[in-house]
Design a protein around this motif. Structure first.
Motif: not given
Length: 165
Positions: A62-87
């Motif tokens: 995402l950072l390399a594609a230039g889709q986002e400006e700002g500091a070059a820091r990788r970010v990962v969001l951990a979420a607990e989502v209902p199983d049926e919403t994940v494919k």
């Protein structure tokens, strides 16, 4: 189900402002049956680390594609989502790759993983080397892989405002 969603700091700020991560479908990474089969000797914690690492690689893209400006820091969001919403499965490249078919409300975030600011020079080098690495250059691939030597820091969701300030 715990899903690791690649992001960036500006995108995280938008998630906070909107109250959700979307629109769907969202690319994410999780402990899938394919990952369990491939990494048969791993326990759940090891498998989740693999999924987190894949999400960090996607954040780098995402950072390399230039889709986002700002500091070059990788970010990962951990979420607990209902199983049926994940494919998982057909058409997805990585063993841990999943699609979340609904927006993820902010209240479902469990944690945020972010590069330490000290990692920025190596992340920037990896971003610059990514096209050559994708073209098969082994030296460039070494630079890209080297960014994984930096462990992502863990932040609780209540620390997000401090992280963004």
């Amino acid at each position: 189900m715990r899903v690791y969603l690649p992001s960036t700091l500006p995108a995280l700020a938008r998630v906070v402002a909107a109250g959700e991560l979307g629109p769907a479908p969202l690319n994410g990474f999780a402990v899938t049956p394919a990952l369990v089969e491939w990494y048969a000797s791993g326990d759940t914690e090891e498998l989740e680390y693999v999924a987190l690492t894949e999400a960090a690689r996607a954040s780098l893209r995402l950072l390399a594609a230039g889709q986002e400006e700002g500091a070059a820091r990788r970010v990962v969001l951990a979420a607990e989502v209902p199983d049926e919403t994940v494919k998982a499965g057909a058409g997805l490249k990585e063993r841990a790759h999943v699609r979340v078919v609904e927006p993820v409300p902010l209240k479902l975030l469990a944690a945020v993983h972010v590069d330490d600011p000290a990692a920025v020079p190596d992340v920037e080098a990896a971003i610059a080397a990514l096209p050559a690495a994708d073209a098969g250059d082994d030296d460039a691939r070494f630079v890209v892989d080297g960014v994984e030597d930096h462990e992502l820091l863990w932040y609780a969701t209540q620390e997000i405002p401090d992280l963004l300030s």
